[in-house]
Design an enzyme around this catalytic site. Structure first.
Site, PDB file in Angstrom:
ATOM      1  N   VAL A  45       3.520  43.630   8.763  1.00 31.15           N
ATOM      2  CA  VAL A  45       4.812  43.056   9.164  1.00 31.15           C
ATOM      3  C   VAL A  45       4.895  41.585   8.749  1.00 31.15           C
ATOM      4  CG1 VAL A  45       6.338  42.544  11.115  1.00 31.15           C
ATOM      5  CG2 VAL A  45       5.051  44.684  11.077  1.00 31.15           C
ATOM      6  N   CYS A  46       3.807  40.865   8.917  1.00 27.04           N
ATOM      7  CA  CYS A  46       3.792  39.453   8.539  1.00 27.04           C
ATOM      8  C   CYS A  46       4.044  39.261   7.041  1.00 27.04           C
ATOM      9  CB  CYS A  46       2.457  38.828   8.912  1.00 27.04           C
ATOM     10  SG  CYS A  46       2.088  38.890  10.675  1.00 27.04           S
ATOM     11  N   THR A  47       3.508  40.173   6.239  1.00 27.18           N
ATOM     12  CA  THR A  47       3.709  40.087   4.788  1.00 27.18           C
ATOM     13  C   THR A  47       5.186  40.213   4.440  1.00 27.18           C
ATOM     14  OG1 THR A  47       1.506  40.984   4.372  1.00 27.18           O
ATOM     15  CG2 THR A  47       3.086  41.140   2.574  1.00 27.18           C
ATOM     16  N   LEU A  50       7.017  36.721   5.746  1.00 26.73           N
ATOM     17  CA  LEU A  50       6.852  35.515   4.936  1.00 26.73           C
ATOM     18  C   LEU A  50       7.490  35.682   3.563  1.00 26.73           C
ATOM     19  CD1 LEU A  50       4.814  34.903   7.265  1.00 26.73           C
ATOM     20  CD2 LEU A  50       3.557  33.544   5.575  1.00 26.73           C
TER      21      LEU A  50
END
Length: 236
Positions: A45-47, A50
């Site tokens: 999810v972070c990928t 960002l």
């Protein structure tokens, strides 16, 4: 710093980042600022998040907003992960680096100080991960907005752009923005302004929506500095 309230001066701090050591207030300078946190490098999810911020970076720049990210990993990890972020999210060959720095908070010192840990989401060692926080900071370094998502829910950064538009407009004009407002839509006249004050302040006119109570508190006016046909009032 748990208990940080809207209008409080956002804490200043020094930290190691992917562009070297920074002082937060100095980094933001006279710009608006966004500090957003993510649970961990090399996570799915972070990928996506960002990458989305990277693709929207020019939109934030247009609004005089400087962005900085934070997670509980090292600078070395950040640099390695950035390649994955760009490979997954960026289709343009010119996109060779992230357009914002990432703070390294491997000791969780900032995450604890700013109340950003998610107690329900833990790493393989059983340590809490950082939640998905968004802090919007005005040029006078005051906290203007905070949003807190759990680690499992990705954020909508188009909504954060919309919020910035609202914050900047309402900071410079005595107006409020209604639900689902978009730039160019009509805005609302705050209740603190009398009818006489509103009439003199908003030369484009003020429209009052009739309600059963008979109270004249639902007052609209075209967005300041933008010409809007009075026909748009009929759709309110």
């Amino acid at each position: 710093m748990p208990g940080l309230l809207l209008g409080d001066v956002f804490p200043d701090f020094e930290a190691e980042t992917t562009v070297g050591r920074i002082k937060l207030h100095e980094y933001y300078g006279d710009s608006w600022g966004i500090l957003f946190t993510h649970p961990r490098d090399y996570t799915p999810v972070c990928t996506t998040e960002l990458g989305r911020v990277a693709r929207l970076s020019s939109e934030f720049t247009k609004r005089n907003v400087k962005i900085i990210a934070l997670s509980i990993d090292t600078v070395e990890d950040h640099h390695g992960w950035a390649k994955d972020i760009l490979a997954y999210n960026c289709e343009e060959s010119s996109c060779s680096s992230l357009p914002f720095p990432i703070i390294a908070d491997s000791k969780r010192e900032l995450a604890v100080a700013l109340g950003m840990l998610d107690p329900d989401e833990k790493d393989k060692d059983g340590m809490p991960l950082t939640a998905r926080c968004v802090f919007v900071i005005s040029p006078d370094k005051k906290l203007k907005l905070s949003i807190l998502y759990p680690a499992t829910t990705g954020r909508n950064f188009d909504e954060i752009l919309r919020v910035v538009d609202s914050l900047q407009l309402t900071a410079s004009r005595q107006v409020a923005t209604p639900a689902d407002w978009q730039p160019g839509d009509c805005v609302m006249v705050p209740p603190a302004l009398s009818e006489q004050e509103a009439a003199s302040m908003f030369s484009s006119g003020v429209y009052t929506k009739a309600v059963p109570s008979g109270r004249k508190y639902l007052r609209y006016t075209p967005q300041p500095t933008q010409i809007i046909s009075t026909d748009q009032f009929s759709s309110i």
